[in-house]
Design an enzyme around this catalytic site. Structure first.
Site, PDB file in Angstrom:
ATOM      1  N   TYR A  56      16.978  35.610  -2.482  1.00  0.00           N
ATOM      2  CA  TYR A  56      15.434  33.937  -2.261  1.00  0.00           C
ATOM      3  C   TYR A  56      17.600  33.589  -1.220  1.00  0.00           C
ATOM      4  O   TYR A  56      18.105  32.787  -1.943  1.00  0.00           O
ATOM      5  CB  TYR A  56      15.542  33.201  -3.544  1.00  0.00           C
ATOM      6  CG  TYR A  56      14.525  34.218  -4.648  1.00  0.00           C
ATOM      7  CD1 TYR A  56      13.692  35.665  -3.880  1.00  0.00           C
ATOM      8  CD2 TYR A  56      14.570  34.398  -6.022  1.00  0.00           C
ATOM      9  CE1 TYR A  56      12.672  36.072  -4.662  1.00  0.00           C
ATOM     10  CE2 TYR A  56      13.237  34.556  -6.853  1.00  0.00           C
ATOM     11  CZ  TYR A  56      12.359  36.039  -5.764  1.00  0.00           C
ATOM     12  OH  TYR A  56      11.795  35.950  -6.295  1.00  0.00           O
ATOM     13  N   HIS A 123      14.043  44.605  -7.587  1.00  0.00           N
ATOM     14  CA  HIS A 123      12.623  44.555  -7.573  1.00  0.00           C
ATOM     15  C   HIS A 123      11.821  44.711  -6.674  1.00  0.00           C
ATOM     16  O   HIS A 123      10.540  44.268  -6.780  1.00  0.00           O
ATOM     17  CB  HIS A 123      13.307  43.094  -6.405  1.00  0.00           C
ATOM     18  CG  HIS A 123      13.343  41.651  -6.110  1.00  0.00           C
ATOM     19  ND1 HIS A 123      13.515  40.676  -4.832  1.00  0.00           N
ATOM     20  CD2 HIS A 123      11.917  41.106  -6.452  1.00  0.00           C
ATOM     21  CE1 HIS A 123      12.775  39.598  -5.166  1.00  0.00           C
ATOM     22  NE2 HIS A 123      11.535  39.749  -5.777  1.00  0.00           N
ATOM     23  N   PRO A 203       2.134  31.670 -12.059  1.00  0.00           N
ATOM     24  CA  PRO A 203       1.268  31.916 -12.936  1.00  0.00           C
ATOM     25  C   PRO A 203       0.615  30.979 -13.396  1.00  0.00           C
ATOM     26  O   PRO A 203      -0.486  31.077 -14.019  1.00  0.00           O
ATOM     27  CB  PRO A 203       2.276  31.161 -14.387  1.00  0.00           C
ATOM     28  CG  PRO A 203       3.521  30.841 -14.045  1.00  0.00           C
ATOM     29  CD  PRO A 203       3.638  31.464 -12.691  1.00  0.00           C
ATOM     30  N   GLY A 205      -1.744  30.893  -9.999  1.00  0.00           N
ATOM     31  CA  GLY A 205      -2.305  31.166  -8.985  1.00  0.00           C
ATOM     32  C   GLY A 205      -1.420  30.933  -7.868  1.00  0.00           C
ATOM     33  O   GLY A 205      -2.588  30.585  -6.731  1.00  0.00           O
ATOM     34  N   ARG A 206      -0.552  30.594  -7.284  1.00  0.00           N
ATOM     35  CA  ARG A 206      -0.203  29.829  -6.638  1.00  0.00           C
ATOM     36  C   ARG A 206      -0.537  28.700  -5.472  1.00  0.00           C
ATOM     37  O   ARG A 206      -0.772  28.565  -4.578  1.00  0.00           O
ATOM     38  CB  ARG A 206       0.136  31.044  -5.125  1.00  0.00           C
ATOM     39  CG  ARG A 206       0.999  32.383  -5.054  1.00  0.00           C
ATOM     40  CD  ARG A 206       0.879  32.886  -4.094  1.00  0.00           C
ATOM     41  NE  ARG A 206       1.078  34.223  -4.552  1.00  0.00           N
ATOM     42  CZ  ARG A 206       2.402  34.775  -4.527  1.00  0.00           C
ATOM     43  NH1 ARG A 206       3.179  34.030  -4.569  1.00  0.00           N
ATOM     44  NH2 ARG A 206       2.686  36.011  -4.605  1.00  0.00           N
ATOM     45  N   GLY A 207      -0.629  27.801  -7.165  1.00  0.00           N
ATOM     46  CA  GLY A 207      -1.806  26.574  -6.962  1.00  0.00           C
ATOM     47  C   GLY A 207      -3.034  26.193  -7.144  1.00  0.00           C
ATOM     48  O   GLY A 207      -3.058  25.384  -7.060  1.00  0.00           O
ATOM     49  N   LEU A 209      -4.498  26.654  -9.459  1.00  0.00           N
ATOM     50  CA  LEU A 209      -5.019  26.369 -10.902  1.00  0.00           C
ATOM     51  C   LEU A 209      -4.412  25.623 -11.437  1.00  0.00           C
ATOM     52  O   LEU A 209      -3.296  25.586 -12.417  1.00  0.00           O
ATOM     53  CB  LEU A 209      -4.059  28.068 -11.639  1.00  0.00           C
ATOM     54  CG  LEU A 209      -4.679  29.120 -11.572  1.00  0.00           C
ATOM     55  CD1 LEU A 209      -4.879  30.268 -12.424  1.00  0.00           C
ATOM     56  CD2 LEU A 209      -6.685  29.003 -11.820  1.00  0.00           C
ATOM     57  N   THR A 210      -4.132  25.158 -10.449  1.00  0.00           N
ATOM     58  CA  THR A 210      -3.224  22.934 -10.412  1.00  0.00           C
ATOM     59  C   THR A 210      -4.494  21.815  -9.859  1.00  0.00           C
ATOM     60  O   THR A 210      -5.312  22.241  -9.912  1.00  0.00           O
ATOM     61  CB  THR A 210      -1.957  22.992 -10.277  1.00  0.00           C
ATOM     62  OG1 THR A 210      -2.305  23.118  -8.080  1.00  0.00           O
ATOM     63  CG2 THR A 210      -0.919  24.273  -9.750  1.00  0.00           C
TER      64      THR A 210
END
Length: 329
Positions: A56, A123, A203, A205-207, A209-210
């Site tokens: 990362y 990984h 968790p 959904g990469r945005g 679900l916001t």
């Protein structure tokens, strides 16, 4: 903050952890100051599980976490997980060679400034090495006292069982959310059966679900998102249409959409631990608030009615991104 076990014999940690991939520039520019603020907020909110990886930001995520730990002093307030297995020099490839893993482990320990890593994942699997042999290498790190527990990221239930026959596997990390339900085809069950935590990355959904999903224009500026099937047209528009139904439901329940997405995940089993990643303290607070909710069967049915299994348009990876993760079959 409710607590859950990180593996059958692992420590109790916060039900919601933090994914420090956001300390790299994966979803946009990250700053050291902003990353330190996130770690401060984790302490204030009771988050005690932080996940990172050696790749990362080419080590930057581990370095910043180590710098924060050193400045704070005393015993680390987090169970720290990191990973090995992706090599980017001179080109990106997967490497589970024992010498490479041993060298990278020492590098992670140095950057983090700790004597032992609480949870060490492979990984991505390198198919040139059998999973039994890779597990033996990981077990040797435990025996040497450099690692307390081991895990794998993105493996199938069959591979998990092969690995667990060699050494206890504390956790499997996989993408799992209302937008990605594949782990329910066996991985959720296998983890529970074997006493492994299922650490759910992405968790929300990469945005998706916001309350503030990424616009198409924003997605086009992000290396991962701009070519991901879920974030290009016509899938992007279709997914935002479904998101509107979910946002409306969350608003009707008086919570942020991210909180509701996290609460749904936590309801999938006591061994499921979400690790949202964000550069925003506000968004982190929304995710953590999901651990304060206790959804009823009626709540779960309402969620399923607006986001039924298979609602999300587009695969979670494109062909290149699918190169290593094992599909659930």
């Amino acid at each position: 903050m409710q607590q859950r076990k990180l593996g059958a014999d692992g420590p109790m940690v916060s039900a919601v952890g933090y994914g420090a991939m956001s300390f790299a520039d994966f979803y946009g520019p990250a700053t050291e100051e902003g990353s330190m603020a996130i770690l401060d907020a984790c302490v204030e909110l009771g988050v005690t599980h932080v996940d990172t990886a050696n790749v990362y930001g080419n080590g930057r995520s581990e370095t910043w976490l180590g710098k924060w730990l050193k400045a704070r002093g005393g015993r680390p307030p987090f169970a720290i997980a990191t990973k090995v297995g992706i090599q980017r020099d001179p080109e990106r490839r997967f490497n589970n060679d024992p010498d490479h893993m041993r060298e990278q482990l020492d590098g992670s320990l140095q950057r983090l400034g700790v004597e032992a890593i609480d949870l060490y994942y492979v990984h991505r699997r390198d198919t040139a090495h059998e999973i039994e042999d890779v597990t033996e290498t990981l077990a040797s790190f435990v025996k040497a006292g450099k690692v307390k527990a081991i895990g794998y990221s993105e493996i199938a239930p069959s591979s998990l069982r092969r690995a667990a026959a060699i050494h206890p596997i504390a956790a499997v990390q996989s993408e799992y959310s209302l937008a990605t339900r594949a782990p329910e085809l066996g991985l959720v069950q296998a983890c529970q059966e074997l006493g492994a935590a299922l650490v759910a990355f992405s968790p929300v959904g990469r945005g998706l679900l916001t309350d503030r999903p990424h616009s198409l224009e924003a997605c086009r500026t992000m290396g991962f998102m701009k070519n991901n099937p879920r974030f290009v047209e016509p899938n992007h528009s279709a997914n935002l249409a479904y998101n509107a139904k979910f946002r409306a439901l969350a608003a009707d329940m008086g919570v942020a959409a991210a909180s509701l997405a996290i609460a749904w995940l936590l309801k999938q089993g006591e061994h499921v631990l979400p690790i949202p990643g964000t550069r925003s303290v506000k968004h982190l607070k929304e995710c953590v608030a999901g651990a304060e909710m206790d959804l009823t069967d009626g709540d779960m049915a309402r969620i399923e009615s607006v986001l039924p299994v298979g609602w999300c348009h587009g695969d979670r990876y494109n062909a290149e991104q699918w190169e290593a993760p094992e599909r659930y079959c």
